[in-house]
Design a protein around this motif. Structure first.
Motif, PDB file in Angstrom:
ATOM      1  N   LYS A 230      54.861 -40.421 112.802  1.00 52.33           N
ATOM      2  CA  LYS A 230      54.895 -39.185 112.035  1.00 52.33           C
ATOM      3  C   LYS A 230      53.629 -39.060 111.196  1.00 52.33           C
ATOM      4  CE  LYS A 230      59.947 -39.150 111.594  1.00 52.33           C
ATOM      5  NZ  LYS A 230      61.086 -39.138 110.654  1.00 52.33           N
ATOM      6  N   PHE A 231      53.262 -37.834 110.889  1.00 51.45           N
ATOM      7  CA  PHE A 231      52.104 -37.608 110.034  1.00 51.45           C
ATOM      8  C   PHE A 231      52.423 -38.048 108.606  1.00 51.45           C
ATOM      9  CE2 PHE A 231      49.568 -34.012 112.288  1.00 51.45           C
ATOM     10  CZ  PHE A 231      49.422 -34.830 113.400  1.00 51.45           C
ATOM     11  N   SER A 232      51.384 -38.493 107.910  1.00 49.57           N
ATOM     12  CA  SER A 232      51.537 -38.739 106.480  1.00 49.57           C
ATOM     13  C   SER A 232      51.700 -37.393 105.777  1.00 49.57           C
ATOM     14  CB  SER A 232      50.311 -39.468 105.929  1.00 49.57           C
ATOM     15  OG  SER A 232      49.172 -38.615 105.992  1.00 49.57           O
ATOM     16  N   THR A 233      52.072 -37.430 104.510  1.00 50.42           N
ATOM     17  CA  THR A 233      52.273 -36.185 103.765  1.00 50.42           C
ATOM     18  C   THR A 233      50.992 -35.357 103.728  1.00 50.42           C
ATOM     19  OG1 THR A 233      53.973 -37.224 102.393  1.00 50.42           O
ATOM     20  CG2 THR A 233      52.955 -35.206 101.541  1.00 50.42           C
ATOM     21  N   ASP A 234      49.853 -36.022 103.488  1.00 48.44           N
ATOM     22  CA  ASP A 234      48.570 -35.298 103.422  1.00 48.44           C
ATOM     23  C   ASP A 234      48.203 -34.702 104.785  1.00 48.44           C
ATOM     24  OD1 ASP A 234      48.322 -35.889 100.752  1.00 48.44           O
ATOM     25  OD2 ASP A 234      47.050 -37.650 101.064  1.00 48.44           O
ATOM     26  N   GLU A 235      48.400 -35.482 105.848  1.00 47.59           N
ATOM     27  CA  GLU A 235      48.096 -34.983 107.190  1.00 47.59           C
ATOM     28  C   GLU A 235      49.002 -33.812 107.550  1.00 47.59           C
ATOM     29  OE1 GLU A 235      46.610 -39.079 109.448  1.00 47.59           O
ATOM     30  OE2 GLU A 235      48.750 -38.651 109.250  1.00 47.59           O
ATOM     31  N   ALA A 236      50.276 -33.928 107.187  1.00 44.06           N
ATOM     32  CA  ALA A 236      51.234 -32.864 107.489  1.00 44.06           C
ATOM     33  C   ALA A 236      50.889 -31.585 106.747  1.00 44.06           C
ATOM     34  CB  ALA A 236      52.653 -33.322 107.123  1.00 44.06           C
ATOM     35  N   LEU A 237      50.501 -31.726 105.472  1.00 47.60           N
ATOM     36  CA  LEU A 237      50.143 -30.554 104.682  1.00 47.60           C
ATOM     37  C   LEU A 237      48.888 -29.881 105.246  1.00 47.60           C
ATOM     38  CD1 LEU A 237      50.840 -28.852 102.213  1.00 47.60           C
ATOM     39  CD2 LEU A 237      49.398 -30.375 100.833  1.00 47.60           C
ATOM     40  N   GLU A 238      47.949 -30.680 105.722  1.00 46.32           N
ATOM     41  CA  GLU A 238      46.733 -30.115 106.309  1.00 46.32           C
ATOM     42  C   GLU A 238      47.049 -29.355 107.596  1.00 46.32           C
ATOM     43  OE1 GLU A 238      42.381 -31.487 108.126  1.00 46.32           O
ATOM     44  OE2 GLU A 238      43.613 -32.922 106.983  1.00 46.32           O
ATOM     45  N   LEU A 239      47.872 -29.947 108.481  1.00 47.52           N
ATOM     46  CA  LEU A 239      48.220 -29.271 109.739  1.00 47.52           C
ATOM     47  C   LEU A 239      48.992 -27.988 109.466  1.00 47.52           C
ATOM     48  CD1 LEU A 239      48.286 -29.235 112.816  1.00 47.52           C
ATOM     49  CD2 LEU A 239      50.375 -30.638 112.721  1.00 47.52           C
ATOM     50  N   PHE A 240      49.936 -28.049 108.551  1.00 45.77           N
ATOM     51  CA  PHE A 240      50.705 -26.859 108.200  1.00 45.77           C
ATOM     52  C   PHE A 240      49.780 -25.771 107.658  1.00 45.77           C
ATOM     53  CE2 PHE A 240      52.950 -24.266 105.080  1.00 45.77           C
ATOM     54  CZ  PHE A 240      54.052 -23.846 105.792  1.00 45.77           C
ATOM     55  N   SER A 241      48.842 -26.156 106.808  1.00 51.66           N
ATOM     56  CA  SER A 241      47.936 -25.189 106.171  1.00 51.66           C
ATOM     57  C   SER A 241      47.037 -24.514 107.195  1.00 51.66           C
ATOM     58  CB  SER A 241      47.095 -25.889 105.103  1.00 51.66           C
ATOM     59  OG  SER A 241      47.923 -26.414 104.070  1.00 51.66           O
ATOM     60  N   TRP A 242      46.557 -25.269 108.186  1.00 47.17           N
ATOM     61  CA  TRP A 242      45.723 -24.662 109.211  1.00 47.17           C
ATOM     62  C   TRP A 242      46.469 -23.542 109.932  1.00 47.17           C
ATOM     63  CZ3 TRP A 242      40.840 -24.563 109.279  1.00 47.17           C
ATOM     64  CH2 TRP A 242      40.057 -25.648 108.914  1.00 47.17           C
ATOM     65  N   HIS A 243      47.736 -23.777 110.223  1.00 49.11           N
ATOM     66  CA  HIS A 243      48.511 -22.770 110.955  1.00 49.11           C
ATOM     67  C   HIS A 243      49.014 -21.649 110.044  1.00 49.11           C
ATOM     68  CE1 HIS A 243      48.620 -24.677 114.905  1.00 49.11           C
ATOM     69  NE2 HIS A 243      48.717 -25.837 114.287  1.00 49.11           N
ATOM     70  N   ALA A 244      49.272 -21.962 108.788  1.00 53.10           N
ATOM     71  CA  ALA A 244      49.809 -20.944 107.882  1.00 53.10           C
ATOM     72  C   ALA A 244      48.711 -20.111 107.226  1.00 53.10           C
ATOM     73  CB  ALA A 244      50.672 -21.612 106.803  1.00 53.10           C
ATOM     74  N   PHE A 245      47.587 -20.756 106.864  1.00 51.87           N
ATOM     75  CA  PHE A 245      46.553 -20.057 106.079  1.00 51.87           C
ATOM     76  C   PHE A 245      45.190 -20.021 106.754  1.00 51.87           C
ATOM     77  CE2 PHE A 245      49.405 -22.369 103.074  1.00 51.87           C
ATOM     78  CZ  PHE A 245      50.100 -21.264 102.612  1.00 51.87           C
ATOM     79  N   GLY A 246      45.041 -20.770 107.853  1.00 47.47           N
ATOM     80  CA  GLY A 246      43.732 -20.843 108.493  1.00 47.47           C
ATOM     81  C   GLY A 246      42.758 -21.696 107.721  1.00 47.47           C
ATOM     82  N   GLU A 247      43.251 -22.525 106.808  1.00 48.82           N
ATOM     83  CA  GLU A 247      42.437 -23.431 106.002  1.00 48.82           C
ATOM     84  C   GLU A 247      43.083 -24.813 106.028  1.00 48.82           C
ATOM     85  OE1 GLU A 247      41.810 -21.937 102.078  1.00 48.82           O
ATOM     86  OE2 GLU A 247      41.515 -19.853 102.751  1.00 48.82           O
ATOM     87  N   ASN A 248      42.365 -25.809 105.504  1.00 50.67           N
ATOM     88  CA  ASN A 248      42.891 -27.172 105.554  1.00 50.67           C
ATOM     89  C   ASN A 248      43.778 -27.534 104.373  1.00 50.67           C
ATOM     90  OD1 ASN A 248      40.981 -27.305 103.557  1.00 50.67           O
ATOM     91  ND2 ASN A 248      39.914 -29.111 104.368  1.00 50.67           N
ATOM     92  N   LYS A 249      44.018 -26.571 103.496  1.00 49.41           N
ATOM     93  CA  LYS A 249      44.920 -26.806 102.366  1.00 49.41           C
ATOM     94  C   LYS A 249      45.540 -25.483 101.944  1.00 49.41           C
ATOM     95  CE  LYS A 249      41.147 -26.453  99.000  1.00 49.41           C
ATOM     96  NZ  LYS A 249      40.417 -27.146  97.912  1.00 49.41           N
ATOM     97  N   PRO A 250      46.652 -25.536 101.229  1.00 53.70           N
ATOM     98  CA  PRO A 250      47.315 -24.287 100.815  1.00 53.70           C
ATOM     99  C   PRO A 250      46.412 -23.464  99.908  1.00 53.70           C
ATOM    100  CG  PRO A 250      48.771 -26.179 100.529  1.00 53.70           C
ATOM    101  CD  PRO A 250      47.412 -26.733 100.823  1.00 53.70           C
ATOM    102  N   ILE A 251      46.482 -22.154 100.044  1.00 51.74           N
ATOM    103  CA  ILE A 251      45.719 -21.283  99.161  1.00 51.74           C
ATOM    104  C   ILE A 251      46.376 -21.275  97.789  1.00 51.74           C
ATOM    105  CG2 ILE A 251      44.870 -19.853 101.045  1.00 51.74           C
ATOM    106  CD1 ILE A 251      46.987 -17.818 100.401  1.00 51.74           C
ATOM    107  N   GLN A 252      45.645 -20.787  96.817  1.00 49.87           N
ATOM    108  CA  GLN A 252      46.111 -20.834  95.436  1.00 49.87           C
ATOM    109  C   GLN A 252      47.461 -20.124  95.277  1.00 49.87           C
ATOM    110  OE1 GLN A 252      43.283 -19.280  92.639  1.00 49.87           O
ATOM    111  NE2 GLN A 252      44.490 -19.829  90.847  1.00 49.87           N
ATOM    112  N   GLY A 253      48.354 -20.788  94.601  1.00 52.69           N
ATOM    113  CA  GLY A 253      49.664 -20.215  94.316  1.00 52.69           C
ATOM    114  C   GLY A 253      50.730 -20.538  95.355  1.00 52.69           C
ATOM    115  N   TYR A 254      50.356 -21.259  96.428  1.00 58.86           N
ATOM    116  CA  TYR A 254      51.313 -21.532  97.506  1.00 58.86           C
ATOM    117  C   TYR A 254      51.481 -23.033  97.785  1.00 58.86           C
ATOM    118  CZ  TYR A 254      51.240 -16.560  98.475  1.00 58.86           C
ATOM    119  OH  TYR A 254      51.359 -15.196  98.367  1.00 58.86           O
TER     120      TYR A 254
END
Length: 420
Positions: A47-71
């Protein structure tokens, strides 16, 4: 190849006809399906680590490697649910995107999402709107927003949701408390039965569903997979389970109740008075008992019941909009409709003992659907039924004994719909 049942495994091993030397890759979340004698090698992806999972999720949700401000906080909630599984992160990230995450900042949309995820996936959209509007939600707006954010779809008039999104909604409810009886919604049949059987419900519970047949099926599959003994062995041969009414006494905020193959015993005065929706399949009594709280009920669904009449005497139910007693073979008479001024849908499909519909139905000013399909012994329609201006759909197909004059006159004015 995705696997979830052992009989599929046996089919692959014995009957599928693969050529010699073929390699079959099986993916499953149920590791105990894999018999060491039949499977040569098992690979468990990390399984992905928490940081890796957050990065993968962010790429698909925001098109960036981390959540945008406020999310960030909302994104972490999604990531925690996915438990490091790449496919879940990709699917949910692609589904929700930024505008979908805004739902969680809107209390109405969030609650509509959770109600649908727990109880209404697969149900007709319009019926769901009627029920949840009765719970003081802005349901139509909520459904529109959820569809706009790709959290919900409408197919053939029914509500659909990706299973990962539905599971996530249920997981959100589970995190309200470690104890099921302290959660707002109970949809797992085992938990529902334990709460009802042990009578430890609380005021936190707003919705509950219990189906005896589903519980027995779930237990059978669990025993078959794990080899453990039945948790409720006495239920195995029961067709109906008896629950005492005082099991509901502490659930004072219960609004949504869905039961199947359940018989209640005891005084009905202790049943929660805030019920808005009662779905009770295979109701075993000949009429709804006196004292059952229905004053605030918006929708009453009692399909495949043993009812001979819905209730005795006249009742004043100012909130009731939908009454469905389809497939009730003993139903001989309909109620007096004088005290149900807001009734919009009356569904009496496949009630072969029904001979006539109470004349008071012509007084209803909001009814738009009357379904009498396959009421084979229905002899006549109420006089002046054609004068009910609100009536849009009348289904009398299969009413083979309906007196021709009444049938023909009405069909000239309202198209008999066979779609419901």
């Amino acid at each position: 190849m995705w696997m979830k049942r052992t009989n599929y495994m046996r089919y692959l091993a014995n009957e599928s006809g693969f050529f010699p030397g073929s390699k079959v890759i099986i993916t499953t979340r149920l590791g105990n399906l894999l018999n060491a004698d039949e499977v040569y090698q098992v690979y468990k992806p990390e399984k992905f680590s928490t940081d890796e999972a957050l990065e993968l999720f962010s790429w698909h949700a925001f098109g960036e490697n981390k959540p945008i401000q406020g999310y960030k906080e909302l994104s972490e909630m999604f990531v925690q649910y996915c438990e490091g599984l790449p496919l879940a992160l990709q699917v949910l990230g692609s589904s929700v995107r930024r505008k979908s995450l805004d739902v969680w900042k809107n209390k109405n949309d969030k609650n509509v999402f959770l109600e649908i995820a727990c109880f209404f996936v697969g149900k007709k959209k319009n019926d769901t709107i009627t029920i949840l509007d009765g719970c003081d939600y802005y349901t139509l707006a909520g459904i529109h927003n959820l569809c706009d954010r790709n959290l919900l779809t409408i197919e053939n008039g029914k509500l659909r949701m990706h299973h990962l999104l539905q599971d996530m909604g249920k997981q959100i409810v589970c995190r309200e408390s470690d104890y099921p009886q302290e959660r707002s919604r109970i949809w797992q049949h085992k938990e529902s039965f334990n709460i009802l059987n042990e009578k430890d419900g609380t005021k936190k519970i707003e919705g509950l569903t219990f189906d005896l047949n589903v519980l027995k099926k779930d237990e059978f599959e669990t025993v078959h997979r794990s080899g453990f003994s039945y948790e409720h062995p006495k239920l195995r041969n029961l067709k109906v389970v008896n629950i005492e009414t005082n099991a509901f006494e502490k659930m004072c905020n219960l609004r949504l109740l869905k039961l199947s193959c359940v018989q209640l015993s005891g005084t009905y005065e202790v049943v929660p008075k805030r019920l808005r929706w009662l779905y009770w399949r295979s109701f075993s009594s000949e009429y709804i008992p006196y004292g059952f709280p229905m004053d605030k009920m918006v929708a009453l669904e009692m399909r495949y019941s043993n009812l001979k009449q819905v209730w005795k005497g006249a009742k004043v139910l100012g909130s009731l909009k939908m009454l469905n007693v389809s497939h009730s073979p003993k139903l001989a008479k309909t109620p007096d409709f004088s005290g149900i001024p807001c009734l919009e849908k009356l569904i009496l499909k496949d009630c072969p003992s029904l001979v006539e519909v109470d004349e008071s139905i012509v007084k209803l000013q909001r009814i738009f659907l009357l379904n009498l399909r396959d009421c084979k012994n229905l002899r006549k329609l109420p006089r002046n039924i054609s004068m009910v201006e609100s009536l849009e759909e009348l289904n009398i197909s299969g009413c083979s004994n309906l007196i021709g004059a009444n049938k023909g006159a009405k069909e000239d004015e309202i198209a008999a719909s066979a779609s419901r």
